[in-house]
Motif scaffolding. Structure first.
Motif, mmCIF file in Angstrom:
data_model
loop_
_atom_site.group_PDB
_atom_site.id
_atom_site.type_symbol
_atom_site.label_atom_id
_atom_site.label_comp_id
_atom_site.label_asym_id
_atom_site.label_seq_id
_atom_site.Cartn_x
_atom_site.Cartn_y
_atom_site.Cartn_z
ATOM 1 N N LEU A 364 0.815 -1.218 0.000
ATOM 2 C CA LEU A 364 0.000 0.000 0.000
ATOM 3 C C LEU A 364 0.848 1.267 0.000
ATOM 4 C CD1 LEU A 364 -2.700 -1.020 2.654
ATOM 5 C CD2 LEU A 364 -2.788 -1.285 0.161
ATOM 6 N N HIS A 365 2.157 1.126 -0.139
ATOM 7 C CA HIS A 365 3.082 2.262 -0.112
ATOM 8 C C HIS A 365 2.993 3.013 1.215
ATOM 9 C CE1 HIS A 365 4.655 2.344 -4.326
ATOM 10 N NE2 HIS A 365 3.640 1.519 -4.467
ATOM 11 N N MET A 366 2.838 2.260 2.303
ATOM 12 C CA MET A 366 2.765 2.853 3.635
ATOM 13 C C MET A 366 3.790 2.234 4.581
ATOM 14 S SD MET A 366 -1.337 3.305 4.218
ATOM 15 C CE MET A 366 -2.405 3.869 2.893
ATOM 16 N N SER A 367 4.894 1.750 4.039
ATOM 17 C CA SER A 367 5.942 1.186 4.885
ATOM 18 C C SER A 367 6.395 2.209 5.917
ATOM 19 C CB SER A 367 7.148 0.768 4.034
ATOM 20 O OG SER A 367 6.818 -0.323 3.200
ATOM 21 N N GLY A 368 6.572 1.735 7.143
ATOM 22 C CA GLY A 368 6.998 2.602 8.223
ATOM 23 C C GLY A 368 5.891 3.417 8.843
ATOM 24 N N HIS A 372 3.789 -1.659 11.255
ATOM 25 C CA HIS A 372 5.199 -1.557 11.639
ATOM 26 C C HIS A 372 5.305 -1.242 13.119
ATOM 27 C CE1 HIS A 372 9.454 -0.771 11.311
ATOM 28 N NE2 HIS A 372 9.323 0.487 11.682
ATOM 29 N N LEU A 373 5.965 -2.104 13.859
ATOM 30 C CA LEU A 373 6.236 -1.842 15.266
ATOM 31 C C LEU A 373 7.603 -1.188 15.342
ATOM 32 C CD1 LEU A 373 4.491 -2.554 17.812
ATOM 33 C CD2 LEU A 373 6.228 -4.272 18.320
ATOM 34 N N GLY A 374 7.599 0.125 15.125
ATOM 35 C CA GLY A 374 8.858 0.862 15.066
ATOM 36 C C GLY A 374 8.637 2.332 15.325
ATOM 37 N N LEU A 375 9.723 3.054 15.568
ATOM 38 C CA LEU A 375 9.651 4.472 15.893
ATOM 39 C C LEU A 375 8.962 5.258 14.782
ATOM 40 C CD1 LEU A 375 13.194 5.134 17.411
ATOM 41 C CD2 LEU A 375 11.032 4.819 18.623
#
Length: 431
Positions: A364-368, A372-375
């Motif tokens: 979906l072009h929504m990486s990050g 996503h379990l990340g900052l």
């Protein structure tokens, strides 16, 4: 500003476990913590250290439960919620018998709103925090879905389904109406809150060349939109496409010829692809979406997950409700594992969880941003109970490691395994 600190076992990813050693792509902490504030993940790491560093945070201790990014469903049809698990039929008969009559009912805005809210409630109860949905030809059906999602501050992707042939009269628009309605909806919804618009031809058999060209022109005018459709789901469908588009090199060419192939394209199913199609999808950076429960339920075929990943394709995972027979991404992961086995590949639990979170977000072009379990990611979080039923509990009690404990929940879990859900940092009251 209120802060929440979630404690438990945490699972995230720093790489791509389909194209590298899965062990090098995972981040697992048996005593981890996730700090959330203002709807975002602001810190994560050792739970005790975060607790000491943020004594003002409101504590939510999940014990030995697993904290993951929320599930991302990359392809579904919310108007089909009411007809999920309808008996029999392959694709074309299924559309005519069940799908089209139900979709006609969404001409009523009140009915569309009821189904949209029901769908989102069911998805969230199963741990899904982002849905990517086809709507119907009725603009009110799109408004209903985005409105229901906005009430939860939920990231969603959706669009008006466009059809101007090979569909009932009450579900046809025109090339001009498809363009005009979609353009108005883009203005109203795309980028509003957490909404993303997807230009949505159902599939090339239900759009004339004029309509496909109009939607290609619309996408060129609004290149930040996504474009979603179906591709090579069943062999009879492919034969039908060949009859309708005798000049086309293959099924994908019926989109490519009209400007509907690009990096922000999302192509559902993609089971029976030709070598040229695979090469072109990889070349432009488009995404394909694996819909394993639907592919089994409607008898479509066996998706080549590992082969397409090795060819460089971006791959998401989806329920494909209501052709898919479950709202659960856990059940969808289980079906992906089963189809992999039929192709001679035993997918690892890490790979399955990645597909349901990071993989679909990438599609979906929504990486990050999601999955996503990340900052800096949205605090869209699903908490799994790895002992949710007696059958699962007795199996997970024998586990030697986290993967041995997680796999029974993937294979046998349902909404009972979803202990809690957070969307944009707001607890959804699942527990």
């Amino acid at each position: 500003m209120t802060k929440h600190l979630l404690l438990g076992r945490t699972l995230g990813f720093s790489g791509h476990p389909l194209t590298q050693d899965w062990a090098d792509a995972v981040r697992y902490d048996p005593a981890g913590g996730v700090l959330i504030a203002a709807g975002k993940i602001t810190a994560l790491g050792d739970g005790a250290a975060l607790r000491a560093a943020h004594p003002d945070a409101r504590l939510v201790d999940y014990g030995d439960k697993l904290i993951s990014a929320g599930f991302v469903d990359a392809h579904m049809h919310y108007p089909q919620t009411g007809i999920i698990a309808s008996w029999g039929k392959q694709l074309i008969d299924w559309l005519n018998t069940y799908t089209f009559p139900e979709e006609a009912r969404l001409a009523d805005p009140a009915y569309a709103a009821a189904i949209a809210n029901r769908t989102i409630d069911l998805a969230v109860a199963h741990g899904t925090t982002t849905l990517t949905s086809f709507c119907t030809i009725h603009p009110a059906s799109v408004d209903a879905f985005f409105t229901a999602a906005a009430a939860r501050d939920m990231a969603v992707v959706a669009g008006k389904t466009c059809m101007d042939r090979n569909a009932p009269d009450n579900l046809r628009d025109t090339a001009q109406a498809a363009y005009d309605d979609s353009a108005a909806l883009i203005t109203r919804w795309h980028g509003t809150g957490r909404a993303t618009y997807a230009i949505t031809p159902r599939f090339s058999p239900t759009s004339t060349p004029d309509q496909l060209a109009a939607l290609g022109a619309l996408w060129a005018a609004h290149p930040t939109c996504l474009m979603q459709t179906h591709l090579s789901e069943q062999l009879p469908e492919i034969a039908w496409v060949r009859d309708l588009f005798p000049q086309a090199r293959d099924y994908l060419d019926t989109y490519e010829a009209f400007g509907l192939l690009g990096a922000r394209g999302i192509y559902g199913h993609a089971i029976h692809l030709e070598p040229r199609e695979i090469a072109r999808l990889a070349e432009v950076g488009a995404a394909v979406v694996h819909c394993p429960t639907s592919n089994s339920f409607i008898g479509s075929g066996l998706f080549d997950l590992i082969g397409l990943a090795r060819a460089g394709l971006t791959i998401g995972l989806a329920t494909d409700t209501g052709g898919g027979s479950s709202f659960s991404m856990l059940r969808t992961m289980a079906a992906a594992y089963e189809i992999g086995q039929l192709r001679g590949v035993a997918l690892h639990p890490a790979q399955l969880m990645w597909l349901a979170t990071e993989g679909s977000a990438q599609a979906l072009h929504m990486s990050g941003q999601i999955g996503h379990l990340g900052l800096g990611a949205a605090a869209d979080i699903t908490v799994l109970d790895l002992a949710s039923t007696p059958a699962i509990a007795q199996r997970s009690a024998r586990a030697d490691d986290i993967w041995d404990a997680l796999f029974p929940t993937i294979m046998m879990g349902d909404d009972r395994a979803v202990a809690d859900v957070w969307i944009a940092g707001v607890r959804q009251g699942i527990a």
